[in-house]
Write an enzyme that holds these catalytic residues in place. Structure first.
Site, PDB file in Angstrom:
ATOM      1  CB  SER A  53      -0.904   0.020   1.238  1.00 34.14           C
ATOM      2  OG  SER A  53      -1.736  -1.110   1.252  1.00 34.14           O
TER       3      SER A  53
HETATM    4  N1  SAH Z   1      -0.723  -4.594   3.587  1.00 35.36           N
HETATM    5  C1  SAH Z   1       0.191  -5.245   2.683  1.00 35.36           C
HETATM    6  C2  SAH Z   1      -0.422  -5.870   1.442  1.00 35.36           C
HETATM    7  C3  SAH Z   1      -1.618  -5.252   0.814  1.00 35.36           C
HETATM    8  S1  SAH Z   1      -2.180  -6.110  -0.645  1.00 35.36           S
HETATM    9  C4  SAH Z   1       1.290  -4.292   2.288  1.00 35.36           C
HETATM   10  O1  SAH Z   1       1.094  -3.083   2.336  1.00 35.36           O
HETATM   11  O2  SAH Z   1       2.355  -4.776   1.909  1.00 35.36           O
HETATM   12  C5  SAH Z   1      -3.438  -7.145   0.093  1.00 35.36           C
HETATM   13  C6  SAH Z   1      -2.928  -8.460   0.586  1.00 35.36           C
HETATM   14  O3  SAH Z   1      -4.045  -9.208   1.087  1.00 35.36           O
HETATM   15  C7  SAH Z   1      -2.270  -9.341  -0.467  1.00 35.36           C
HETATM   16  O4  SAH Z   1      -0.996  -9.670  -0.033  1.00 35.36           O
HETATM   17  C8  SAH Z   1      -3.191 -10.558  -0.585  1.00 35.36           C
HETATM   18  O5  SAH Z   1      -2.491 -11.754  -0.840  1.00 35.36           O
HETATM   19  C9  SAH Z   1      -3.857 -10.581   0.796  1.00 35.36           C
HETATM   20  N2  SAH Z   1      -5.180 -11.230   0.858  1.00 35.36           N
HETATM   21  C10 SAH Z   1      -6.188 -11.152  -0.047  1.00 35.36           C
HETATM   22  N3  SAH Z   1      -7.261 -11.854   0.386  1.00 35.36           N
HETATM   23  C11 SAH Z   1      -6.927 -12.375   1.606  1.00 35.36           C
HETATM   24  C12 SAH Z   1      -7.615 -13.180   2.563  1.00 35.36           C
HETATM   25  N4  SAH Z   1      -8.873 -13.596   2.350  1.00 35.36           N
HETATM   26  N5  SAH Z   1      -6.983 -13.526   3.690  1.00 35.36           N
HETATM   27  C13 SAH Z   1      -5.695 -13.103   3.914  1.00 35.36           C
HETATM   28  N6  SAH Z   1      -4.993 -12.348   3.055  1.00 35.36           N
HETATM   29  C14 SAH Z   1      -5.596 -11.976   1.909  1.00 35.36           C
END
Ligand code: SAH
Length: 227
Positions: A53
């Site tokens: 993000s």
């Molecule tokens: N906050 C993190 C990533 C944001 S992208 C950062 O800033 O680096 C959103 C993330 O949510 C991705 O890595 C994706 O794999 C994860 N994600 C999506 N659906 C999910 C779920 N149902 N449970 C856990 N993680 C999930």
């Protein structure tokens, strides 16, 4: 990095001393893939169609959760991706607190773990009783964290509705920040507060654009049938 934090300060995104300090301490360049500008205020790809993000969203989430990210607090980071926010939360709740980072992709469990391990926050994940634990799990079903309670919950992907499991995992008092809305549609960043008596209040903060919080793949779901 100093100028990025100053920019966030001038924009009024961050105010708390502890959050400003942690944003200066945890180096984003260890969490953004090599070759990409780590201090630009925008999201960056981290693989598998996912993103780290933008700094102002990380800063905003930390600022909102600040009261629940004191040393000794328990925090949950759903969709921890690059591991950056879990690392910031870990620094804030250490040495006695705990952060559970949840990911539904093994590749990103591995990425978050290795990013933290090769950063200045390595002590938080490698020591005997680690402050940060990165686990494979799911934000909808609660796999990976369902029997645990948290003071602070951050959700890094947009859910169509607030998952019940997450509401149930919030302590009284506790606070969750979560983007809510349709996939790639109009999403709102929500602050969800659980009071001492268990009552819930929701506050809408702003319009946002997050990748979706994906539903788990089941035997009958379209994804598992290759659609
Ligand atoms: N906050 C993190 C990533 C944001 S992208 C950062 O800033 O680096 C959103 C993330 O949510 C991705 O890595 C994706 O794999 C994860 N994600 C999506 N659906 C999910 C779920 N149902 N449970 C856990 N993680 C999930």
């Amino acid at each position: 990095m100093e100028s990025l934090v100053n920019h966030l300060l001038h924009q009024g995104v961050v105010k708390s001393e502890s959050i400003v300090h942690v944003l200066k301490q945890v180096d984003r360049s260890k969490y953004v893939p090599p070759g990409l500008p780590p201090y630009d205020d925008r999201p960056m790809p981290i693989g598998d169609g996912q993103t780290i993000s933008a700094p102002h969203m990380h800063a905003q989430a930390l600022e909102l959760l600040e009261r629940f990210l004191k040393p000794g607090c328990r925090a949950l980071d759903v969709g921890c991706g690059s591991g950056y926010l879990s690392a910031c939360m870990g620094r804030l709740v250490s040495p006695t607190g705990t952060v559970i980072g949840i990911e539904n992709r093994q590749s990103l469990v591995d990425l978050a773990s290795s990013n933290i391990q090769s950063s200045n926050e390595a002590d938080l994940i490698t020591d005997g009783q680690p402050v940060i634990q990165i686990r494979l799990g799911d934000g909808w079903t609660g796999e990976g964290f369902q029997y645990e309670q948290f003071d602070a919950i951050h959700v890094g992907a947009a859910a169509e509705t607030i998952p019940d499991t997450l509401l149930g995992s919030l302590k009284s008092p506790g606070r969750m920040v979560i983007p809510v809305g349709p996939q790639w549609g109009s999403q709102t960043f929500l602050v969800v507060d659980k009071a001492d008596d268990g009552s819930i209040t929701q506050t809408e903060l702003m319009s946002v654009m997050y990748v979706p919080l994906e539903r788990p793949v089941t035997a009958s779901s379209p994804r598992s049938r290759g659609l």
